[in-house]
Write a protein that holds these residues in place. Structure first.
Motif, short mmCIF file in Angstrom:
data_model
loop_
_atom_site.label_atom_id
_atom_site.label_comp_id
_atom_site.label_asym_id
_atom_site.label_seq_id
_atom_site.Cartn_x
_atom_site.Cartn_y
_atom_site.Cartn_z
N ARG A 151 -60.78 77.81 58.04
CA ARG A 151 -60.37 76.52 58.61
C ARG A 151 -59.05 76.74 59.33
N ASP A 187 -70.28 72.45 54.66
CA ASP A 187 -70.72 73.47 55.63
C ASP A 187 -70.63 74.89 55.08
N ASP A 191 -65.74 68.63 54.17
CA ASP A 191 -66.65 69.16 55.20
C ASP A 191 -66.84 70.67 55.04
N ASP A 192 -65.75 71.38 54.71
CA ASP A 192 -65.87 72.83 54.54
C ASP A 192 -66.72 73.20 53.33
N LYS A 197 -76.62 72.95 63.72
CA LYS A 197 -76.14 71.83 64.54
C LYS A 197 -76.54 72.00 66.02
#
Ligand code: FPP
Ligand code: MG
Length: 295
Positions: free
Chosen positions: A75, A70, A66-67, A213
């Motif tokens: 994190r 994105d 996901d990182d 988002k």
């Protein structure tokens, strides 16, 4: 939880690759919400710590990927693996953790393996929808909640159901609990992105909208605004916004009670989760703590 950490450490050691051990040691384990749930639901099952370790490795792998997706620089308050080691390493580390988790999963009862494995397909579908939905401003609440269910709630739902099977408890009720807890948890996360600062979040604040988002407060805001203001909100979508623009969004959200409205939905979902396992005080307490987190 010590038993889960030991299982995770054992699995990492079994991978038998120094570079992985070293990198993994730099990662923060996070809240271990999924593992805690499994242990609370199946405290007496000797297989529960391994199942919890498997689910945490899958979750960790999904965050590594996901990182990359994105392009996140941080994190859990630390530099992300993609930022420190590059995306190639982050993807491969995710693949190693994920495949190791799956090789362990096959030793479980077929029903458990199926539930967990299909939840990973669901979360990958959810992630893909999330990426696609960020291309344009999404004002559809139902569509947003469907994506959220896939992306965040399915693995929590699967963890709760699998643990219920291990413990011989009601699988369906625990599934309802996991699903609604997952949804409520993510909605609160979305709220905190707007109401918290960078220090508390461990990542930049108000970042969701910059990433494109449109979380619930933005969807509610869009529907509450006048047509000129709607245009202004749309013009700010998926862009680096300045302090004044950030303030405008926050003030408008305050004026129209968008955060409160989102919080009400999180509370409703949380109550549905509580209702499903009302007799289990420890599971109810997890939900209460989660709701408290947003104050
Ligand atoms: C975080 O969302 C992302 C997830 C919860 C799921 C990501 C899933 C995948 C990448 C597919 C599965 C892949 C494997 C290897 C199992 P977010 O970006 O909204 O939250 P954040 O603010 O924590 O980044
Ligand atoms: Mg992300």
């Amino acid at each position: 939880m010590q038993r889960v950490e030991s299982e995770i450490a054992r699995l990492i050691e079994e991978i038998d690759y120094d570079a992985v051990s070293r990198l993994f040691a730099t990662l923060s384990g996070g809240k271990r919400l999924r593992a805690k749930l499994i242990l609370k639901i199946a405290p007496n099952s000797p297989e529960a710590p391994l199942l919890a370790a498997i689910v945490e490795l899958i979750h960790g792998a999904s965050l590594l990927h996901d990182d990359v997706i994105d392009d996140a620089k941080t994190r859990r308050g630390a530099v992300s693996v993609n930022a420190s080691e590059g995306s190639k390493i982050a993807v491969m580390l995710g693949d190693i953790l994920y495949s190791k988790a799956f090789s362990e999963l096959v030793s479980f009862d077929k029903e458990i393996a199926k539930i967990v494995a299909s939840s990973v397909t669901a979360l990958s579908k959810g992630e893909m929808q999330d990426v696609k939905m960020a291309d344009t401003f999404n004002d559809d609440e139902e569509k947003y909640l469907r994506m959220l269910y896939l992306k965040t709630a399915t693995l929590i739902e699967a963890a709760a159901m699998a643990a219920a099977i291990l413990a011989g408890k009601d699988v369906e009720k625990h599934g309802v609990y996991g699903k609604n807890l997952g949804l409520s948890f993510q909605i609160i996360d979305d709220i905190l992105d707007i109401t918290s600062d960078e220090k508390t979040l461990g990542k930049p604040a108000m970042n969701d909208f910059v990433e494109g988002k449109c979380t619930l407060p933005y969807i509610y805001l869009y529907h509450a605004l006048e047509s000129e203001e709607k245009k202004k909100l749309l013009s700010l979508h998926a862009k680096q916004i300045d302090k004044e623009q950030t303030q405008w969004i926050q003030e408008k959200m305050q004026e129209h009670g968008c955060v409160l409205q989102s919080f009400e939905l999180a509370k409703t979902l949380s109550n549905e989760a509580m209702h499903a396992v009302a007799e289990d005080k420890e599971l109810v307490a997890i939900l209460e703590n989660m709701i408290q987190r947003s104050y």
